[in-house]
Enzyme design. Structure first.
Site, PDB file in Angstrom:
ATOM      1  N   HIS A  38       0.837  -1.207   0.000  1.00  0.00           N
ATOM      2  CA  HIS A  38       0.000   0.000   0.000  1.00  0.00           C
ATOM      3  C   HIS A  38       0.868   1.252   0.000  1.00  0.00           C
ATOM      4  O   HIS A  38       0.589   2.220   0.711  1.00  0.00           O
ATOM      5  CB  HIS A  38      -0.930   0.002   1.219  1.00  0.00           C
ATOM      6  CG  HIS A  38      -2.198  -0.771   1.020  1.00  0.00           C
ATOM      7  ND1 HIS A  38      -2.249  -2.134   1.025  1.00  0.00           N
ATOM      8  CD2 HIS A  38      -3.480  -0.372   0.785  1.00  0.00           C
ATOM      9  CE1 HIS A  38      -3.487  -2.548   0.809  1.00  0.00           C
ATOM     10  NE2 HIS A  38      -4.257  -1.502   0.657  1.00  0.00           N
ATOM     11  N   HIS A 122     -10.991  -5.416   0.022  1.00  0.00           N
ATOM     12  CA  HIS A 122      -9.960  -5.539  -1.027  1.00  0.00           C
ATOM     13  C   HIS A 122     -10.686  -5.704  -2.360  1.00  0.00           C
ATOM     14  O   HIS A 122     -11.350  -6.717  -2.601  1.00  0.00           O
ATOM     15  CB  HIS A 122      -9.060  -6.743  -0.711  1.00  0.00           C
ATOM     16  CG  HIS A 122      -8.064  -7.081  -1.777  1.00  0.00           C
ATOM     17  ND1 HIS A 122      -7.065  -6.226  -2.154  1.00  0.00           N
ATOM     18  CD2 HIS A 122      -7.913  -8.204  -2.539  1.00  0.00           C
ATOM     19  CE1 HIS A 122      -6.331  -6.808  -3.108  1.00  0.00           C
ATOM     20  NE2 HIS A 122      -6.834  -7.997  -3.357  1.00  0.00           N
ATOM     21  N   GLU A 124     -10.300  -6.595  -5.381  1.00  0.00           N
ATOM     22  CA  GLU A 124     -10.237  -7.747  -6.277  1.00  0.00           C
ATOM     23  C   GLU A 124     -10.921  -9.005  -5.737  1.00  0.00           C
ATOM     24  O   GLU A 124     -11.118  -9.965  -6.465  1.00  0.00           O
ATOM     25  CB  GLU A 124      -8.763  -8.061  -6.607  1.00  0.00           C
ATOM     26  CG  GLU A 124      -8.062  -7.010  -7.466  1.00  0.00           C
ATOM     27  CD  GLU A 124      -7.464  -5.855  -6.664  1.00  0.00           C
ATOM     28  OE1 GLU A 124      -7.885  -5.644  -5.503  1.00  0.00           O
ATOM     29  OE2 GLU A 124      -6.597  -5.149  -7.203  1.00  0.00           O
ATOM     30  N   GLU A 184      -8.032   4.973   2.500  1.00  0.00           N
ATOM     31  CA  GLU A 184      -7.375   3.991   3.375  1.00  0.00           C
ATOM     32  C   GLU A 184      -6.411   4.670   4.350  1.00  0.00           C
ATOM     33  O   GLU A 184      -6.312   4.266   5.514  1.00  0.00           O
ATOM     34  CB  GLU A 184      -6.626   2.956   2.529  1.00  0.00           C
ATOM     35  CG  GLU A 184      -7.576   2.044   1.778  1.00  0.00           C
ATOM     36  CD  GLU A 184      -6.853   1.030   0.899  1.00  0.00           C
ATOM     37  OE1 GLU A 184      -7.292  -0.113   0.859  1.00  0.00           O
ATOM     38  OE2 GLU A 184      -5.844   1.393   0.251  1.00  0.00           O
TER      39      GLU A 184
HETATM   40 ZN   LIG Z   1      -6.276  -1.614   0.261  1.00  0.00          ZN
END
Ligand SMILES: [Zn+2]
Length: 263
Positions: A38, A122, A124, A184
């Site tokens: 990240h 998340h 994906e 985030e």
């Molecule tokens: Zn993330």
């Protein structure tokens, strides 16, 4: 017995868990995260931490219990997470994410849970969680379990337009480019400030990515920082607002879908 409002079921003893599960109508929220780079300013476990705390804040508002998070996730993609080629990112094959979602759905059903929600953190993961739930429901129905209901959601979809306009006064680039960005980073500054290093934020323009994917990846498409937008405007106050608004929105959706037909 000490009064407990702890919603994290893995911190309860087994007997208290069983009691709370039957008292709350069998409602369990399952966070789904990832271990993924990240950028230079955040740890690898952001998605696992945030999905768990989002689920926790939601569960507190609707008498739910929160399961241990699915810590690993599906492969990071360049257009939403920087890509799976980046160091630190540690992903599962899609079939494994599907199998985990399927197993956990069956396990909580075995415990007596009848109202489940996957709280995804998340990007994906989503379709693999969906597939796992669908396969589990098919199997459970064949075994005579008819009354299991499951909600799937990604927490950022519960940040409403008013909040987006308030927190992104200079324009919003979309949730896919929010990887390691204001959302985030603000949530981490609010919940885990000791894990954020704002000195290492790279103040970059939002990534310019094509509207298609190429495999093997072309690493040069991902910004060197691994982030897809800048976190320079992130603050703990924004994180507090995001946690509150998203969890309130999720709690009301879950009340509507899981509770209204039951009490
Ligand atoms: Zn993330």
């Amino acid at each position: 017995m000490p009064a407990t409002t702890n919603v994290y079921l893995d911190e309860l003893d087994a007997f208290t868990y069983q009691q709370r599960l039957s008292a709350n109508g069998g409602v369990v929220l399952i966070p789904a995260g990832a271990i993924e780079q990240h950028g230079p300013h955040l740890p690898l476990n952001v998605d696992a931490l945030l999905s768990r705390r989002m689920a926790g804040a939601t569960a507190e508002q609707m008498d739910g219990l929160v399961a241990s998070p699915i810590t690993y996730g599906y492969k990071s993609q360049q257009r939403s997470g920087g890509g799976n080629h980046l160091p630190g990112t540690t992903s599962l094959d899609g079939a494994i994410v599907t199998a985990i979602a399927r197993s956990l759905t069956a396990e909580f059903a075995r415990h007596g849970a009848r109202k489940l929600a996957f709280i995804n953190g998340h990007f994906e993961n989503y379709q693999f969680l969906y597939e796992g739930v669908d396969l589990a429901l098919r199997q459970l129905r064949a075994e005579g379990v008819e009354n299991l209901k499951v909600v799937l959601l990604s927490y950022w979809d519960f940040v409403d337009d008013i909040t987006i306009n308030e927190l992104y006064p200079n324009g919003f680039t979309g949730w896919d480019l929010e990887h390691g960005g204001v959302l985030e980073t603000s949530l981490m500054l609010h919940l885990y400030p000791q894990m954020v290093n704002m000195d290492r934020v790279e103040d970059i323009a939002p990534a310019q990515l094509p509207n298609y994917d190429v495999l093997p990846v072309r690493p040069e498409l991902t910004p060197a920082s691994g982030c897809l937008s800048s976190a320079a405007d992130a603050t703990a106050d924004k994180g507090e607002i995001l946690l509150k608004r998203a969890s309130t929105g999720m709690a009301s959706a879950l009340q509507k879908e899981l509770r209204n037909d039951q009490r």
